[in-house]
Design a protein around this motif. Sequence first.
Motif, PDB file in Angstrom:
ATOM      1  N   MET A   1     -14.785  12.227  32.353  1.00 46.77           N
ATOM      2  CA  MET A   1     -13.886  11.197  33.642  1.00 46.77           C
ATOM      3  C   MET A   1     -13.544  11.533  35.320  1.00 46.77           C
ATOM      4  SD  MET A   1     -11.417   8.915  33.776  1.00 46.77           S
ATOM      5  CE  MET A   1     -11.311   8.963  31.966  1.00 46.77           C
ATOM      6  N   ARG A   2     -13.705  12.602  35.526  1.00 44.33           N
ATOM      7  CA  ARG A   2     -14.065  13.384  37.003  1.00 44.33           C
ATOM      8  C   ARG A   2     -15.477  12.626  37.761  1.00 44.33           C
ATOM      9  NH1 ARG A   2     -14.943  18.245  37.978  1.00 44.33           N
ATOM     10  NH2 ARG A   2     -14.928  18.948  35.708  1.00 44.33           N
ATOM     11  N   ALA A   3     -16.712  12.335  36.841  1.00 42.18           N
ATOM     12  CA  ALA A   3     -17.715  12.095  37.404  1.00 42.18           C
ATOM     13  C   ALA A   3     -17.091  10.756  37.866  1.00 42.18           C
ATOM     14  CB  ALA A   3     -19.097  12.058  36.463  1.00 42.18           C
ATOM     15  N   ASP A   4     -17.030  10.030  36.797  1.00 37.45           N
ATOM     16  CA  ASP A   4     -16.600   8.244  36.805  1.00 37.45           C
ATOM     17  C   ASP A   4     -15.650   7.852  38.078  1.00 37.45           C
ATOM     18  OD1 ASP A   4     -18.403   7.815  35.146  1.00 37.45           O
ATOM     19  OD2 ASP A   4     -16.744   6.332  33.733  1.00 37.45           O
ATOM     20  N   LEU A   5     -15.075   8.756  38.655  1.00 39.76           N
ATOM     21  CA  LEU A   5     -14.051   8.589  39.943  1.00 39.76           C
ATOM     22  C   LEU A   5     -14.758   8.654  40.480  1.00 39.76           C
ATOM     23  CD1 LEU A   5     -10.542  10.457  37.562  1.00 39.76           C
ATOM     24  CD2 LEU A   5     -10.839   8.204  37.494  1.00 39.76           C
ATOM     25  N   MET A   6     -15.175   9.867  40.927  1.00 46.12           N
ATOM     26  CA  MET A   6     -15.893   9.726  42.079  1.00 46.12           C
ATOM     27  C   MET A   6     -17.076   8.673  42.184  1.00 46.12           C
ATOM     28  SD  MET A   6     -14.204  12.367  43.385  1.00 46.12           S
ATOM     29  CE  MET A   6     -15.288  12.509  44.739  1.00 46.12           C
ATOM     30  N   SER A   7     -17.542   8.802  41.452  1.00 50.42           N
ATOM     31  CA  SER A   7     -18.807   8.470  41.651  1.00 50.42           C
ATOM     32  C   SER A   7     -19.224   6.731  41.845  1.00 50.42           C
ATOM     33  CB  SER A   7     -19.721   8.518  40.819  1.00 50.42           C
ATOM     34  OG  SER A   7     -19.814   7.970  39.411  1.00 50.42           O
ATOM     35  N   LEU A   8     -18.403   6.318  40.581  1.00 48.27           N
ATOM     36  CA  LEU A   8     -18.146   4.839  40.583  1.00 48.27           C
ATOM     37  C   LEU A   8     -16.578   4.180  41.213  1.00 48.27           C
ATOM     38  CD1 LEU A   8     -18.690   4.343  36.215  1.00 48.27           C
ATOM     39  CD2 LEU A   8     -20.438   4.472  38.319  1.00 48.27           C
ATOM     40  N   PHE A   9     -16.239   5.144  41.505  1.00 53.86           N
ATOM     41  CA  PHE A   9     -14.268   4.255  42.571  1.00 53.86           C
ATOM     42  C   PHE A   9     -14.525   5.515  43.754  1.00 53.86           C
ATOM     43  CE2 PHE A   9     -14.313   4.399  37.904  1.00 53.86           C
ATOM     44  CZ  PHE A   9     -13.831   2.119  37.599  1.00 53.86           C
ATOM     45  N   GLN A  10     -14.957   6.204  43.799  1.00 51.12           N
ATOM     46  CA  GLN A  10     -15.306   7.427  45.409  1.00 51.12           C
ATOM     47  C   GLN A  10     -13.410   7.048  45.698  1.00 51.12           C
ATOM     48  OE1 GLN A  10     -17.344   3.638  45.540  1.00 51.12           O
ATOM     49  NE2 GLN A  10     -18.723   5.040  45.397  1.00 51.12           N
ATOM     50  N   LEU A  11     -12.815   7.834  44.358  1.00 49.46           N
ATOM     51  CA  LEU A  11     -10.904   7.846  44.514  1.00 49.46           C
ATOM     52  C   LEU A  11     -11.255   9.074  44.765  1.00 49.46           C
ATOM     53  CD1 LEU A  11      -8.696   6.546  43.705  1.00 49.46           C
ATOM     54  CD2 LEU A  11      -8.715   8.001  41.408  1.00 49.46           C
ATOM     55  N   GLU A  12      -9.819   9.616  45.986  1.00 45.32           N
ATOM     56  CA  GLU A  12      -9.616  11.264  46.319  1.00 45.32           C
ATOM     57  C   GLU A  12      -7.930  11.365  45.355  1.00 45.32           C
ATOM     58  OE1 GLU A  12      -8.897  10.589  50.286  1.00 45.32           O
ATOM     59  OE2 GLU A  12     -10.690   9.969  50.325  1.00 45.32           O
ATOM     60  N   TYR A  13      -8.217  12.549  44.561  1.00 45.22           N
ATOM     61  CA  TYR A  13      -7.309  12.664  43.768  1.00 45.22           C
ATOM     62  C   TYR A  13      -6.967  14.071  43.874  1.00 45.22           C
ATOM     63  CZ  TYR A  13     -10.852  13.981  40.425  1.00 45.22           C
ATOM     64  OH  TYR A  13     -11.468  14.322  39.728  1.00 45.22           O
ATOM     65  N   PHE A  14      -5.884  14.665  43.558  1.00 43.88           N
ATOM     66  CA  PHE A  14      -5.691  16.233  43.286  1.00 43.88           C
ATOM     67  C   PHE A  14      -5.604  15.826  42.006  1.00 43.88           C
ATOM     68  CE2 PHE A  14      -3.587  14.602  47.230  1.00 43.88           C
ATOM     69  CZ  PHE A  14      -3.973  15.577  47.746  1.00 43.88           C
ATOM     70  N   PRO A  15      -6.580  16.913  40.923  1.00 40.72           N
ATOM     71  CA  PRO A  15      -6.571  17.698  39.959  1.00 40.72           C
ATOM     72  C   PRO A  15      -6.088  18.287  40.092  1.00 40.72           C
ATOM     73  CG  PRO A  15      -8.520  18.679  41.168  1.00 40.72           C
ATOM     74  CD  PRO A  15      -7.753  17.587  41.883  1.00 40.72           C
ATOM     75  N   ARG A  16      -5.122  18.549  38.255  1.00 43.93           N
ATOM     76  CA  ARG A  16      -4.403  19.531  38.530  1.00 43.93           C
ATOM     77  C   ARG A  16      -4.902  20.731  35.990  1.00 43.93           C
ATOM     78  NH1 ARG A  16       2.076  18.345  37.110  1.00 43.93           N
ATOM     79  NH2 ARG A  16       1.494  18.854  40.058  1.00 43.93           N
ATOM     80  N   TYR A  17      -5.618  20.631  36.072  1.00 42.42           N
ATOM     81  CA  TYR A  17      -6.022  21.414  34.859  1.00 42.42           C
ATOM     82  C   TYR A  17      -4.857  22.746  33.920  1.00 42.42           C
ATOM     83  CZ  TYR A  17     -10.197  19.699  37.666  1.00 42.42           C
ATOM     84  OH  TYR A  17     -11.180  19.579  38.017  1.00 42.42           O
ATOM     85  N   VAL A  18      -4.134  21.567  32.657  1.00 39.64           N
ATOM     86  CA  VAL A  18      -3.250  21.791  32.035  1.00 39.64           C
ATOM     87  C   VAL A  18      -3.642  21.972  30.457  1.00 39.64           C
ATOM     88  CG1 VAL A  18      -1.859  20.285  33.351  1.00 39.64           C
ATOM     89  CG2 VAL A  18      -2.994  19.555  30.765  1.00 39.64           C
ATOM     90  N   GLN A  19      -5.383  22.799  30.427  1.00 42.65           N
ATOM     91  CA  GLN A  19      -5.512  23.259  29.132  1.00 42.65           C
ATOM     92  C   GLN A  19      -6.057  22.713  27.285  1.00 42.65           C
ATOM     93  OE1 GLN A  19      -6.453  26.430  30.089  1.00 42.65           O
ATOM     94  NE2 GLN A  19      -5.604  26.233  32.077  1.00 42.65           N
ATOM     95  N   THR A  20      -5.307  21.641  27.776  1.00 46.29           N
ATOM     96  CA  THR A  20      -4.827  21.033  26.023  1.00 46.29           C
ATOM     97  C   THR A  20      -5.263  19.003  26.013  1.00 46.29           C
ATOM     98  OG1 THR A  20      -3.118  20.935  25.611  1.00 46.29           O
ATOM     99  CG2 THR A  20      -4.498  23.041  25.240  1.00 46.29           C
ATOM    100  N   HIS A  21      -5.299  18.739  25.767  1.00 47.70           N
ATOM    101  CA  HIS A  21      -5.233  17.528  25.628  1.00 47.70           C
ATOM    102  C   HIS A  21      -3.669  17.105  25.768  1.00 47.70           C
ATOM    103  CE1 HIS A  21      -9.774  15.520  24.669  1.00 47.70           C
ATOM    104  NE2 HIS A  21      -9.881  16.985  25.426  1.00 47.70           N
ATOM    105  N   SER A  22      -3.259  17.665  24.906  1.00 45.60           N
ATOM    106  CA  SER A  22      -1.760  17.859  24.305  1.00 45.60           C
ATOM    107  C   SER A  22      -0.998  17.425  25.858  1.00 45.60           C
ATOM    108  CB  SER A  22      -1.153  18.292  23.118  1.00 45.60           C
ATOM    109  OG  SER A  22      -1.772  18.119  21.706  1.00 45.60           O
ATOM    110  N   SER A  23      -0.999  18.662  26.727  1.00 44.85           N
ATOM    111  CA  SER A  23      -0.476  19.330  27.511  1.00 44.85           C
ATOM    112  C   SER A  23      -0.789  18.219  29.045  1.00 44.85           C
ATOM    113  CB  SER A  23      -0.978  20.147  28.242  1.00 44.85           C
ATOM    114  OG  SER A  23      -0.191  21.489  27.380  1.00 44.85           O
ATOM    115  N   VAL A  24      -1.889  16.780  29.075  1.00 46.83           N
ATOM    116  CA  VAL A  24      -2.209  15.890  29.457  1.00 46.83           C
ATOM    117  C   VAL A  24      -1.452  15.384  29.061  1.00 46.83           C
ATOM    118  CG1 VAL A  24      -3.444  14.557  30.298  1.00 46.83           C
ATOM    119  CG2 VAL A  24      -4.522  16.855  30.208  1.00 46.83           C
ATOM    120  N   TYR A  25      -0.981  14.663  28.377  1.00 47.68           N
ATOM    121  CA  TYR A  25       0.256  14.154  27.842  1.00 47.68           C
ATOM    122  C   TYR A  25       1.324  13.871  27.832  1.00 47.68           C
ATOM    123  CZ  TYR A  25      -4.422  12.583  25.280  1.00 47.68           C
ATOM    124  OH  TYR A  25      -5.953  11.966  25.134  1.00 47.68           O
TER     125      TYR A  25
END
Length: 275
Positions: free
Chosen positions: A146-170
């Motif tokens: 996902m991050r590869a696509d956001l950077m290479s395909l969309f050149q999106l600037e964003y602030f990542p937050r790593y929350v450990q699990t998929h459930s925590s993301v949702y």
Amino acid sequence: MKYILILLMSLIALPVSAQYEDGQKVYTIGVVPQFEQRKLFDIWQPILTALEHELDFKLQLVGSPKIPMFEKKYLAGQYDFAYMNPYHLLKAHQTQGYVPLIRDGSRQLKGILVVNKDSPYQTVADLDKQILAFPAPNALGASLLMRADLMSLFQLEYFPRYVQTHSSVYLNVALGQAAAGGGVLSTLKQQPPEVRERLRVIYETRGMKPHPLSVHPRVPEEDREAFRQAWLKLAGTRAGSRLMALIPMGQPAVATMDDYRPMLDWNLEEYYIVE
């Protein structure tokens, strides 16, 4: 001092011999922590218990609270068997010689980007300079690809937050703590309705073969093949099929390295983060 450090690192990387309990061989199984530990054990332990009825060795489930810890363990060869994402397999094959045994043959793995159902965000471009939640840097579909696509395909600037699990993301996205978050469709479907119904998908990555259940080369060929056949036999039963659907692995199939080698051309190494 340098010599001692090199010696210690070499000892960590040495294959670990099979353990024995009451005279019976015991193999360890590591599972990438897509869910919190209690849910992960609730899914996997009944499967391993059922498999042991068909095997002449025992299976010990070894948990990891966070994905980076799981990565350190397989890179050191600490698991006999391991359920890992496809990019993990490439790293594990390179460093320890792990090879895939079984994967889901009924679907492809794709990363998804979700936003709050009531948010104004409609496209990836709308997320410029926003906080985006990810399970961990190297969670394949949910973060790495996902991050590869956001950077290479969309050149999106964003602030990542790593929350450990998929459930925590949702949960972060549903509660408005992040503008969007990376996951995969299978884990989204397993969220409680009150979370799942507050989310919508605005982007999907390219697809790949799903997570393989892999084996370390120290496990003898006869034992790894016995494990594979026991898994396929269990999957062919109604009870086993229900258990494996929770992983999810809807249609177990034989897996090989050829299933995953095309990913070597995706340039994901640029986005892989060593923690």
